[in-house]
Structures are given as structure tokens and as C-alpha cells.
Motif scaffolding. Structure first.
Motif, short mmCIF file in Angstrom:
data_model
loop_
_atom_site.label_atom_id
_atom_site.label_comp_id
_atom_site.label_asym_id
_atom_site.label_seq_id
_atom_site.Cartn_x
_atom_site.Cartn_y
_atom_site.Cartn_z
N CYS A 27 14.61 1.44 28.63
CA CYS A 27 13.47 1.62 29.22
C CYS A 27 11.57 1.92 28.16
N GLY A 28 12.37 2.98 27.03
CA GLY A 28 11.03 2.45 25.71
C GLY A 28 10.42 1.57 25.27
N ARG A 29 11.90 0.68 24.77
CA ARG A 29 11.16 -0.94 24.95
C ARG A 29 10.82 -1.84 25.91
N LEU A 30 10.85 -1.42 26.77
CA LEU A 30 10.26 -1.99 27.66
C LEU A 30 8.46 -1.87 28.32
N MET A 31 8.36 -0.47 27.90
CA MET A 31 7.68 0.36 28.41
C MET A 31 6.78 0.53 26.51
N THR A 32 6.88 0.12 25.94
CA THR A 32 6.00 -0.69 24.61
C THR A 32 5.56 -2.02 24.61
N PHE A 33 6.53 -2.43 25.14
CA PHE A 33 6.15 -4.18 24.99
C PHE A 33 5.01 -3.83 26.40
N VAL A 34 5.47 -3.31 27.50
CA VAL A 34 4.22 -3.50 28.15
C VAL A 34 3.32 -3.19 28.12
N THR A 35 2.84 -1.62 27.54
CA THR A 35 1.77 -1.20 27.10
C THR A 35 1.01 -2.29 26.33
N MET A 36 1.73 -2.67 25.52
CA MET A 36 0.91 -3.82 24.64
C MET A 36 0.36 -5.38 25.13
N LEU A 37 1.07 -5.50 26.00
CA LEU A 37 0.70 -6.28 26.66
C LEU A 37 -0.46 -6.24 27.53
N ILE A 38 -0.30 -4.98 28.30
CA ILE A 38 -1.49 -5.26 29.50
C ILE A 38 -3.39 -4.92 28.21
N THR A 39 -2.70 -3.96 27.20
CA THR A 39 -3.37 -3.75 26.01
C THR A 39 -4.41 -4.98 25.49
N ILE A 40 -3.47 -6.03 25.13
CA ILE A 40 -3.99 -7.08 24.38
C ILE A 40 -4.91 -8.79 25.95
N ILE A 41 -3.88 -8.62 27.44
CA ILE A 41 -5.02 -8.35 27.94
C ILE A 41 -5.81 -8.20 28.31
N THR A 42 -6.44 -7.33 28.40
CA THR A 42 -7.67 -6.08 28.82
C THR A 42 -8.83 -7.44 27.91
N GLY A 43 -8.13 -6.75 26.75
CA GLY A 43 -9.38 -7.02 25.63
C GLY A 43 -9.50 -9.04 25.30
N ALA A 81 8.54 0.86 35.08
CA ALA A 81 9.78 0.70 33.50
C ALA A 81 8.75 2.62 33.06
N LEU A 82 7.53 3.41 33.35
CA LEU A 82 7.56 5.05 33.54
C LEU A 82 8.66 5.52 34.03
N LEU A 83 8.59 5.05 35.75
CA LEU A 83 9.74 5.88 36.70
C LEU A 83 11.62 6.08 36.06
N SER A 84 11.18 4.45 35.80
CA SER A 84 12.83 4.76 34.72
C SER A 84 12.62 5.43 33.35
N LEU A 85 12.24 5.54 32.77
CA LEU A 85 12.18 6.31 31.63
C LEU A 85 11.46 8.50 31.84
N LYS A 86 11.47 8.41 33.59
CA LYS A 86 10.89 9.69 33.89
C LYS A 86 12.76 10.48 33.12
N ILE A 87 11.86 12.15 32.74
CA ILE A 87 13.13 12.15 32.63
C ILE A 87 13.73 13.55 33.46
N GLY A 88 14.64 13.39 34.26
CA GLY A 88 15.17 13.95 34.86
C GLY A 88 15.89 15.54 34.20
N THR A 89 17.10 16.31 34.73
CA THR A 89 17.70 16.96 34.57
C THR A 89 19.39 16.21 34.13
N VAL A 90 19.52 16.36 32.72
CA VAL A 90 21.03 15.35 32.08
C VAL A 90 21.87 16.27 32.70
N ASN A 91 22.74 16.00 33.06
CA ASN A 91 23.71 17.21 33.47
C ASN A 91 25.10 16.87 32.18
#
Length: 165
Positions: A27-43, A81-91
């Protein structure tokens, strides 16, 4: 009750924890990649603003629509990706002193049974959370693939426009 059964429950518990960590890492790696991609595309879109957002003719409108769909799909992928990274209670297995005291005072069979419950109860709660995270992650990957397809289409349309004009 045999100690091997407790060991088996412990190993299943550790496997679920490793599965959780693996999903979180992806999740963390995908989140970073998609964030960078959105930034590049926006630019990219900001740099070519007049060519993309002032459509002339059918080809111009096709480029605009594909651009908007690509960005929208990337944003949806980022959201999943953000929803999958959402931290809930870890049992986790119980770690209170009372738990240890109970096991020290219990008969061996009761102690083993309690230890198995200590491992299996968190697994029952953790497994559905991991499955939910994996589902969101799968959606994010699928949407990223769709966005890649749309961006490829945008490249083709832009090349065609370059040759036509």
C-alpha cells in the motif's frame, strides 16, 4: 492437549501478521508511486494547458476527454490506495500480566487452551481486515492499469495531432 497445537496456532498468528505487514508495505509503495504520477501528470497538463484544455475539432475533444478520464482514474486509484493504507485497530495477542498469571496458575490443558484462544481470537478479527485492505489494493492496481491504458491512448492521440497539424 499437545504443545504442538499451540505452536500451530502461534504460526498461523505470525502468518497473518506477516500478511498484514506485506499488504501495508505494498500500500505504501503504491501510494507513493500514484502520488508521484499524479504530480507529474499535473505538471505535464499545466505545461501543455493551452493544447489540452482548448480543444479544437474532434481530435482536440478526444484528447481532453481522455486526459480527464486518465486523471480521474489516477485519483480514484490513489483513493483506493489510501483506503487500503488506512490504519485500523490491529489485534494482537494479549500481553497483560494477568494473562500470564492465569496461565501459570492453570492446569496444563486449560493453559494450552487459553494460549490457543490468545492466538486464534486476534486472527479471527485480523483476517477480514486484511482481506478488505487487499480488496482496496486490488482496486487501486486495476485502476492504475486503466490509467496507464488511458495515458497511452493520450500519447497516441497527441502524436496523431502532431502529425495532422
Amino acid at each position: 492437549m499437545k504443545p504442538e497445537v499451540v505452536q500451530y496456532a502461534k504460526e498461523r498468528y505470525q502468518e497473518e501478521q506477516q500478511r498484514f505487514d506485506h499488504i501495508e508495505s505494498k500500500c505504501g509503495r503504491l501510494m507513493t508511486f500514484v502520488t508521484m504520477l499524479i504530480t507529474i501528470i499535473t505538471g505535464f497538463f499545466a505545461f501543455f494547458e493551452s493544447a489540452i484544455f482548448n480543444p479544437v475539432g474532434l481530435l482536440g475533444w478526444a484528447i481532453l476527454v481522455v486526459s480527464i478520464l486518465a486523471v480521474f482514474t489516477l485519483i480514484v486509484s490513489w483513493g483506493h490506495a489510501l483506503l487500503s493504507l488506512k490504519i485500523g485497530t490491529v489485534n494482537v495477542a494479549p500481553r497483560k500480566q494477568e494473562n500470564i498469571d492465569y496461565m501459570l496458575k492453570s492446569e496444563p490443558d486449560l493453559m494450552f487452551e487459553h494460549m490457543i484462544k490468545c492466538y486464534m481470537d486476534p486472527i479471527k478479527k485480523l483476517a477480514p481486515k486484511i482481506d478488505e485492505k487487499a480488496l482496496y489494493l486490488r482496486h487501486a492496481y486495476n485502476e492504475l492499469a486503466i490509467a496507464g491504458f488511458l495515458l497511452s491512448g493520450l500519447l497516441v492521440l497527441s502524436l496523431i495531432r502532431g502529425f495532422v497539424e
